[in-house]
Design an enzyme around this catalytic site. Sequence first.
Site, PDB file in Angstrom:
ATOM      1  N   GLU A 149     113.078  85.149  91.454  1.00 29.14           N
ATOM      2  CA  GLU A 149     112.432  84.967  90.153  1.00 29.14           C
ATOM      3  C   GLU A 149     110.933  84.747  90.298  1.00 29.14           C
ATOM      4  OE1 GLU A 149     112.526  81.880  86.328  1.00 29.14           O
ATOM      5  OE2 GLU A 149     113.862  81.562  88.034  1.00 29.14           O
ATOM      6  N   GLU A 155     103.016  77.329  88.644  1.00 29.00           N
ATOM      7  CA  GLU A 155     104.171  76.877  89.417  1.00 29.00           C
ATOM      8  C   GLU A 155     104.241  77.486  90.809  1.00 29.00           C
ATOM      9  OE1 GLU A 155     107.873  76.696  87.251  1.00 29.00           O
ATOM     10  OE2 GLU A 155     106.801  76.694  85.344  1.00 29.00           O
ATOM     11  N   ASP A 180     112.313  85.913  83.672  1.00 30.29           N
ATOM     12  CA  ASP A 180     112.317  84.846  82.676  1.00 30.29           C
ATOM     13  C   ASP A 180     111.177  85.130  81.703  1.00 30.29           C
ATOM     14  OD1 ASP A 180     111.709  82.411  81.322  1.00 30.29           O
ATOM     15  OD2 ASP A 180     112.612  81.230  82.920  1.00 30.29           O
ATOM     16  N   THR A 181     111.495  85.233  80.410  1.00 32.96           N
ATOM     17  CA  THR A 181     110.470  85.604  79.445  1.00 32.96           C
ATOM     18  C   THR A 181     109.337  84.584  79.372  1.00 32.96           C
ATOM     19  OG1 THR A 181     111.717  84.571  77.615  1.00 32.96           O
ATOM     20  CG2 THR A 181     112.068  86.931  78.032  1.00 32.96           C
ATOM     21  N   PHE A 182     109.602  83.319  79.689  1.00 35.77           N
ATOM     22  CA  PHE A 182     108.537  82.310  79.665  1.00 35.77           C
ATOM     23  C   PHE A 182     107.448  82.657  80.672  1.00 35.77           C
ATOM     24  CE2 PHE A 182     106.615  78.365  81.240  1.00 35.77           C
ATOM     25  CZ  PHE A 182     106.107  77.850  80.057  1.00 35.77           C
ATOM     26  N   HIS A 183     107.857  82.996  81.892  1.00 35.66           N
ATOM     27  CA  HIS A 183     106.888  83.339  82.936  1.00 35.66           C
ATOM     28  C   HIS A 183     106.260  84.709  82.671  1.00 35.66           C
ATOM     29  CE1 HIS A 183     108.234  79.818  85.064  1.00 35.66           C
ATOM     30  NE2 HIS A 183     109.478  80.268  85.052  1.00 35.66           N
ATOM     31  N   ARG A 212     108.917  77.979  75.028  1.00 35.52           N
ATOM     32  CA  ARG A 212     110.127  77.572  75.744  1.00 35.52           C
ATOM     33  C   ARG A 212     111.197  77.026  74.809  1.00 35.52           C
ATOM     34  NH1 ARG A 212     108.841  75.994  81.923  1.00 35.52           N
ATOM     35  NH2 ARG A 212     110.323  77.461  82.804  1.00 35.52           N
ATOM     36  N   GLU A 241     117.337  79.835  78.483  1.00 36.50           N
ATOM     37  CA  GLU A 241     116.985  78.727  79.377  1.00 36.50           C
ATOM     38  C   GLU A 241     115.863  77.930  78.723  1.00 36.50           C
ATOM     39  OE1 GLU A 241     116.072  78.091  84.073  1.00 36.50           O
ATOM     40  OE2 GLU A 241     114.542  79.137  82.909  1.00 36.50           O
TER      41      GLU A 241
END
Length: 282
Positions: A149, A155, A180-183, A212, A241
């Site tokens: 990921e 991060e 992950d759509t957030f990242h 988020r 998530e």
Amino acid sequence: MRIGINTWAWAAPLTDETLVRLAPRIRAWGFDAIELPIQAPGEWDPARAADLLAGLELAPAVCAGLLPEHDLLGGDEQVVRRTEAFVRSCVRAASKVGAAVVAGPLYAPAGRRWLLDADAWRATIARLVERLRPLADEAAGQGVTIALEPLNRFETSLINTVDQALEVVARVPGLGLALDTFHLNIEERDLPAAMRLAGDHLVHVQVCGNDRGVPGGDHLDWPGMFDALTDIGYSGQVNIESFTAEALAVPMSVWRPLAAGPDDLAVEGLVFLRGLTRRNAP
């Protein structure tokens, strides 16, 4: 595509008792899948979870992140061996619970950042490829795909984009890619294009609103992303998530409510995502 949700929306760490309480509700709302996080080995019993989820017809996935004492990139062999053992324990848990995927940034703890020039980055990636090959091969032998990921720049400083992740995934047989759509929203200029670039390497998708919170009602191009997933023939899980569990507020920098409550996040998110999958159905 199966729609699921990570139990981090309610609790951290996950325990057998928490799963017994949550899984029937998740299924009753209409989810097809459930994502089981591993923060430390032994927090939940894979065999017990397998029986529970099979009875509910909930497809499992496993996600994990490395602990502070883990690092697959450095020169300390003891630390590398400890990290390999942790990844193997996650794969064993996934195999026992019937999950096809272990997803996460399985090379260093989230938050580890250091400056890398082009040469140092290439050397670090080469080291990661070498160390992931046997782990991915062993996982494949157990019917599990390790899914790497990309994380945002706050991060990690190593793998932020799909293009960077493919430098590893394309060189490790059996290794997959988790998005992950957030990242993605932080690092990619075109989220549907990033998903198309992932192509058949993509084996797991995690979703949330750009803050988020609940998917939908935010600025992300949800129809475009689901069009991209359809175009590449993605047939894996799409799992919400989010981190509304109180224990995750500080480590995940959640300083305000992301929804009226975790149940609301789950139900509203499912309705929105189910609408997208129906829109893209043949």
